[in-house]
Design a protein around this motif. Structure first.
Motif, mmCIF file in Angstrom:
data_model
loop_
_atom_site.group_PDB
_atom_site.id
_atom_site.type_symbol
_atom_site.label_atom_id
_atom_site.label_comp_id
_atom_site.label_asym_id
_atom_site.label_seq_id
_atom_site.Cartn_x
_atom_site.Cartn_y
_atom_site.Cartn_z
ATOM 1 N N VAL A 1 58.580 64.035 18.645
ATOM 2 C CA VAL A 1 59.072 63.739 19.975
ATOM 3 C C VAL A 1 58.292 64.239 21.179
ATOM 4 O O VAL A 1 58.207 65.816 20.960
ATOM 5 N N VAL A 2 57.501 63.624 21.930
ATOM 6 C CA VAL A 2 56.715 64.094 22.914
ATOM 7 C C VAL A 2 57.237 64.020 24.375
ATOM 8 O O VAL A 2 56.883 64.422 25.343
ATOM 9 N N GLU A 3 58.196 62.991 24.427
ATOM 10 C CA GLU A 3 58.733 62.733 25.951
ATOM 11 C C GLU A 3 60.021 61.834 25.772
ATOM 12 O O GLU A 3 60.048 61.221 24.688
ATOM 13 N N THR A 4 61.094 62.261 26.435
ATOM 14 C CA THR A 4 62.464 61.635 26.442
ATOM 15 C C THR A 4 63.170 61.439 27.634
ATOM 16 O O THR A 4 62.806 62.177 28.724
ATOM 17 N N GLY A 5 63.962 60.623 27.907
ATOM 18 C CA GLY A 5 64.614 60.354 29.141
ATOM 19 C C GLY A 5 65.871 59.382 28.925
ATOM 20 O O GLY A 5 66.184 58.975 27.683
ATOM 21 N N CYS A 6 67.012 59.520 29.749
ATOM 22 C CA CYS A 6 68.354 58.829 29.708
ATOM 23 C C CYS A 6 68.936 58.501 30.973
ATOM 24 O O CYS A 6 68.664 59.352 31.984
ATOM 25 N N TYR B 1 59.947 54.072 21.868
ATOM 26 C CA TYR B 1 61.237 53.509 21.494
ATOM 27 C C TYR B 1 62.361 53.445 22.837
ATOM 28 O O TYR B 1 62.054 54.362 23.565
ATOM 29 N N GLU B 2 62.846 52.325 22.816
ATOM 30 C CA GLU B 2 63.986 52.384 23.859
ATOM 31 C C GLU B 2 65.354 52.096 23.205
ATOM 32 O O GLU B 2 65.295 51.235 22.313
ATOM 33 N N PHE C 1 62.375 57.435 23.908
ATOM 34 C CA PHE C 1 61.587 58.594 23.498
ATOM 35 C C PHE C 1 60.287 58.101 22.847
ATOM 36 O O PHE C 1 60.124 56.954 22.532
ATOM 37 N N ILE C 2 59.312 59.034 23.032
ATOM 38 C CA ILE C 2 57.997 58.695 22.534
ATOM 39 C C ILE C 2 57.702 59.412 21.050
ATOM 40 O O ILE C 2 57.764 60.749 21.187
#
Length: 147
Positions: free
Chosen positions: A66-71, A99-100, A117-118
């Protein structure tokens, strides 16, 4: 201030995984702690990849990082809710995928939380990006949604 986006619906996602919340998922405020959302995102996607033979966490030559994530949070969830994670793919590159994930409380149709996340497909030892093989691409392409 920017206008808040409308939460997604179940019909916006391609595949689903359901799990029950645990007592320990609640925080002192009586709802699911924000860190649990990220754990549910990660668990839903990685279980999907493992079950479909794309990810071998113990012996595969390639793994996903995982290189980036958010919520974004829309509504509270709490034990003993059942949570269904809807999964879709927003972007599929040569070695990365965005992915979403929508988290749906019980039987509700509107997401209580939405995240992304990517993943980057990398060689297990070198940690250098590796293009997706045919099996991964065949699994992920049907999950692509329009931007």
């Amino acid at each position: 201030m920017a206008k808040r986006e409308t939460p997604s619906r179940r019909s916006d996602y391609k595949v689903f995984r359901t799990t029950g919340l645990r007592w320990s998922d609640n925080d002192t405020y009586g709802h699911m702690n924000n860190v649990v959302h990220y754990s549910l995102f990660d668990t839903a996607v990685n279980a999907f990849l493992i079950e479909n033979g794309v990810l071998d966490i113990k012996g595969g030559a390639e793994v996903f990082l995982v290189v980036e994530t958010g919520c974004r949070y829309h509504a509270e969830m709490t034990f003993p809710d059942q949570v269904t994670a809807g999964i879709r793919v927003a972007r599929l590159g040569s070695s990365s995928v965005r992915y979403e994930i929508g988290l749906f409380r019980n039987d509700e149709d509107v997401a209580a939380a939405e995240g992304f996340f990517i993943h980057v497909n990398v060689h297990r030892l070198s940690r250098r990006p590796v293009p997706f093989g045919g099996k991964a691409r065949e699994l992920l392409e049907p999950l692509l949604v329009e931007a």
